[in-house]
Design an enzyme around this catalytic site. Structure first.
Site, PDB file in Angstrom:
ATOM      1  N   ASP A   1       0.843  -1.208   0.000  1.00 42.55           N
ATOM      2  CA  ASP A   1       0.000   0.000   0.000  1.00 42.55           C
ATOM      3  C   ASP A   1       0.877   1.257   0.000  1.00 42.55           C
ATOM      4  O   ASP A   1       0.643   2.204  -0.760  1.00 42.55           O
ATOM      5  CB  ASP A   1      -0.890   0.064   1.256  1.00 42.55           C
TER       6      ASP A   1
ATOM      7  N   GLU B   1      -5.467   7.028  -0.619  1.00 40.09           N
ATOM      8  CA  GLU B   1      -6.037   6.434   0.601  1.00 40.09           C
ATOM      9  C   GLU B   1      -5.109   6.558   1.800  1.00 40.09           C
ATOM     10  O   GLU B   1      -5.538   6.849   2.910  1.00 40.09           O
ATOM     11  CB  GLU B   1      -6.358   4.941   0.376  1.00 40.09           C
TER      12      GLU B   1
ATOM     13  N   THR C   1      -6.825  -4.938   0.644  1.00 33.63           N
ATOM     14  CA  THR C   1      -5.607  -5.169   1.434  1.00 33.63           C
ATOM     15  C   THR C   1      -5.739  -6.394   2.339  1.00 33.63           C
ATOM     16  O   THR C   1      -4.818  -7.199   2.452  1.00 33.63           O
ATOM     17  CB  THR C   1      -5.265  -3.923   2.285  1.00 33.63           C
TER      18      THR C   1
END
Length: 323
Positions: free
Chosen positions: A51, A74, A122
């Site tokens: 991420d 994000e 995720t």
């Protein structure tokens, strides 16, 4: 010459190459074996090394080429020097050969907002459900999602695993190796590309919904659809792909939890092929830079027959979800 192309098509062509780079980073982190998992707000709200690296890669690559863009990612990352090897400055030439829809031809860089989910799904990524994972880059103009890129780093993953098994057993290869990963892209008024559009058989009602964020509202709303089957999978990008590839007929998520970066890119792909994505009340989602990030009134999306599903959302669910 770059100047002969519109800002939007140059941005989409760059975002395509950037998303492909992101896919390679996602695969590399898994291959290296250290996911670097941290919990953000809960045990189902996770962040990994992938991420973090992918967001740095996407945001830095876009900002270098298009310095006046508004980019909203994000992950909340501290500013730091970005490793040069994370920067992608290529562009996908095939996209530049396409005409820009006339209503977008005069758009300036500063008019655009880019919503980035570096790794959608995720939790599934950390659990090895790799085909649930996508990288999402959505592009909005005047509050509306108009262009989107979805990379699936592990598309064909199962085919590849079977291939390895065959090779391990020294069996003859059946056809060429399956290529791992793919990138889907679309622009409203132009179309969506990189996949084969398919519809669920007529009369079949297959619902796709959340795997890890369920609650009573979610299950009540799904039950009200009178489904033939319910798929519980990770990732908003993944669920929209199920709609356009004929695996599901509606994506129903009657709960807050989904954010603008989850829906911006997938919404474009769906709308470009005649589908519809709204909140649970039927309102279009807004993507201007000042908007709140949470899709607090949930998501309802279909490729076809939107009204059939919208008409079945219980009043109790609508009353519980305030836009």
């Amino acid at each position: 010459m770059a100047s002969s192309h519109t800002v939007l098509m140059r941005l989409v062509a760059s975002a395509y190459s950037i998303a492909q780079k992101a896919g390679t980073i996602v695969r590399r982190v898994i291959a290296e074996g250290d996911l670097g998992i941290v919990e953000k707000t809960s045990a189902t709200d996770l962040q990994t090394k992938a991420d973090r690296l992918v967001q740095m890669s996407i945001c830095s690559s876009l900002a270098r080429k298009f310095p006046k863009l508004t980019i909203i990612g994000e992950e909340d990352l501290p500013p730091e020097e970005v490793d040069q090897e994370l920067i992608e400055d290529g562009q996908w030439e095939e996209i530049l050969k396409q005409p820009c829809p006339s209503q977008y031809s005069a758009i300036k860089e500063e008019d655009l907002v880019v919503w980035v989910d570096p790794l959608d799904g995720t939790k599934e990524y950390t659990e090895g459900l790799l085909d649930n994972v996508t990288v999402l880059i959505g592009i909005a103009y005047e509050g509306k999602a108009i262009a989107g890129i979805i990379n699936q780093p592990y598309y064909n993953y199962q085919n590849n695993e079977k291939q390895k098994l065959r090779e391990h057993k020294n069996e003859a290869k059946a056809g060429p190796d399956a290529v791992l990963g793919r990138t889907i892209w679309g622009v409203l008024g132009l179309g969506a590309f990189g996949f084969q559009l398919k519809e669920v058989p007529a009369g079949k009602h297959i619902i796709t919904t959340t795997r890890s964020h369920s609650n009573k509202l979610v299950t009540d709303c799904v039950s009200a659809m009178n489904p033939d089957d319910v798929l519980r999978v990770g990732g908003a990008g993944n669920k929209i792909i199920q709609l356009i590839e004929g695996k599901a007929s509606a994506y129903v998520f009657a709960s807050p939890g989904c954010k603008k970066w989850d829906t911006c890119a997938p919404e474009v792909i769906l709308h470009a092929v005649g589908g519809k994505l709204t909140d649970i009340h039927g309102n279009a989602l807004q993507y201007n830079k000042e908007v709140k990030h949470m899709n607090s009134a949930g998501v309802l999306a279909t490729l076809r027959n939107y009204d059939y599903y919208a008409s079945r959302v219980p009043e109790s669910v609508k009353n519980a979800l305030v836009p």
